[in-house]
Design a protein around this motif. Sequence first.
Motif, mmCIF file in Angstrom:
data_model
loop_
_atom_site.group_PDB
_atom_site.id
_atom_site.type_symbol
_atom_site.label_atom_id
_atom_site.label_comp_id
_atom_site.label_asym_id
_atom_site.label_seq_id
_atom_site.Cartn_x
_atom_site.Cartn_y
_atom_site.Cartn_z
ATOM 1 N N TRP A 149 2.378 1.747 -3.413
ATOM 2 C CA TRP A 149 1.402 2.244 -4.394
ATOM 3 C C TRP A 149 1.116 3.720 -4.187
ATOM 4 C CZ3 TRP A 149 -3.481 4.178 -2.993
ATOM 5 C CH2 TRP A 149 -4.307 4.526 -4.077
ATOM 6 N N ARG A 150 0.913 4.117 -2.932
ATOM 7 C CA ARG A 150 0.550 5.514 -2.670
ATOM 8 C C ARG A 150 1.693 6.465 -2.988
ATOM 9 N NH1 ARG A 150 -0.493 9.672 0.958
ATOM 10 N NH2 ARG A 150 -2.640 10.424 0.801
ATOM 11 N N ALA A 151 2.923 5.984 -2.813
ATOM 12 C CA ALA A 151 4.082 6.832 -3.072
ATOM 13 C C ALA A 151 4.427 6.937 -4.550
ATOM 14 C CB ALA A 151 5.291 6.313 -2.295
ATOM 15 N N THR A 152 3.909 6.004 -5.361
ATOM 16 C CA THR A 152 4.271 6.000 -6.786
ATOM 17 C C THR A 152 3.040 6.196 -7.670
ATOM 18 O OG1 THR A 152 4.160 3.566 -6.778
ATOM 19 C CG2 THR A 152 6.319 4.582 -6.432
ATOM 20 N N ARG A 171 -2.415 11.633 -9.250
ATOM 21 C CA ARG A 171 -3.245 12.263 -8.224
ATOM 22 C C ARG A 171 -4.425 13.030 -8.836
ATOM 23 N NH1 ARG A 171 -2.254 13.749 -2.902
ATOM 24 N NH2 ARG A 171 -0.038 13.213 -3.123
ATOM 25 N N TYR A 178 0.831 -1.203 0.000
ATOM 26 C CA TYR A 178 0.000 0.000 0.000
ATOM 27 C C TYR A 178 0.866 1.254 0.000
ATOM 28 C CZ TYR A 178 -2.091 3.989 2.348
ATOM 29 O OH TYR A 178 -2.440 5.255 2.694
ATOM 30 N N HIS A 179 1.864 1.302 0.863
ATOM 31 C CA HIS A 179 2.743 2.471 0.927
ATOM 32 C C HIS A 179 3.474 2.667 -0.411
ATOM 33 C CE1 HIS A 179 2.031 3.584 5.016
ATOM 34 N NE2 HIS A 179 2.451 2.430 5.509
ATOM 35 N N PHE A 203 -0.185 6.380 -7.131
ATOM 36 C CA PHE A 203 -1.171 7.370 -6.719
ATOM 37 C C PHE A 203 -0.650 8.786 -6.906
ATOM 38 C CE2 PHE A 203 -2.952 10.229 -3.518
ATOM 39 C CZ PHE A 203 -4.290 10.166 -3.857
ATOM 40 N N VAL A 204 0.574 9.027 -6.459
ATOM 41 C CA VAL A 204 1.143 10.375 -6.582
ATOM 42 C C VAL A 204 1.245 10.787 -8.048
ATOM 43 C CG1 VAL A 204 3.254 11.729 -6.249
ATOM 44 C CG2 VAL A 204 2.372 10.303 -4.383
ATOM 45 N N TYR A 231 -7.193 10.577 -9.876
ATOM 46 C CA TYR A 231 -7.932 10.040 -8.733
ATOM 47 C C TYR A 231 -8.851 11.094 -8.139
ATOM 48 C CZ TYR A 231 -5.323 5.668 -8.707
ATOM 49 O OH TYR A 231 -4.809 4.433 -9.040
#
Length: 216
Positions: free
Chosen positions: A18-21, A27, A15-16, A23-24, A30
């Motif tokens: 995914w959110r750091a790559t 952004r 999860y971390h 998703f960012v 999303y």
Amino acid sequence: MREARPLPQYLVQRYHGWRATAFVENRVWYRRLADDGQHPRAMVIACCDSRVHVTSIFGADTGEFFIHRNIANLVPPYAPDGEQHGTSAAVEYAVNTLKVAHIVVVGHTNCGGVQGCHAMCSGHAPELEEKSSFVGRWMDILRPGYERVTPLPPEQQIRELERQAVLISLENLMTFPFVKMAVESGNLSLHGVLHDIAEGMLEQYDHQAGGFAPIV
């Protein structure tokens, strides 16, 4: 709910990541999905099998597919009997609310649910015949497909039953009045494919050809 536990660490780490790559980097997209809601072009009905990755197969982005998964990618016949019907509810929402243009039923090779149905119907899995078996009662949907494949040589029956799981689901979709209306009005099209896991190939059902043929 005292039995619930925190996620296993490997999922937390993913999860971390995914959110750091991913998703960012996306952004804005999303945020748009959150603000504007979902507008998928297609509904995909696929098997729960972890080897069937429909978004990868079709290169779909987040928000592009409305996905419903169940054992053996089956759609039951229309039955407004007051019982709880997860698959039927998903189809209703996709067609009536999301107004999807396509429903794609994705079957696959080496399907455990299909193999279980064949074993049950041929008398080799009495545990699935029990009324208490959720899997067995779900696989009852595919019993007509078993009857269709019994004239074939035994070594061909499983593969053909995998195709029948797709075909019967397409047939059952047309028993839903709102699906039938959308199809006949030209607002919705139905599609059936079989994914060969080992070869990465897709077969699609062609009504005019009277069966499945590889997508080339």
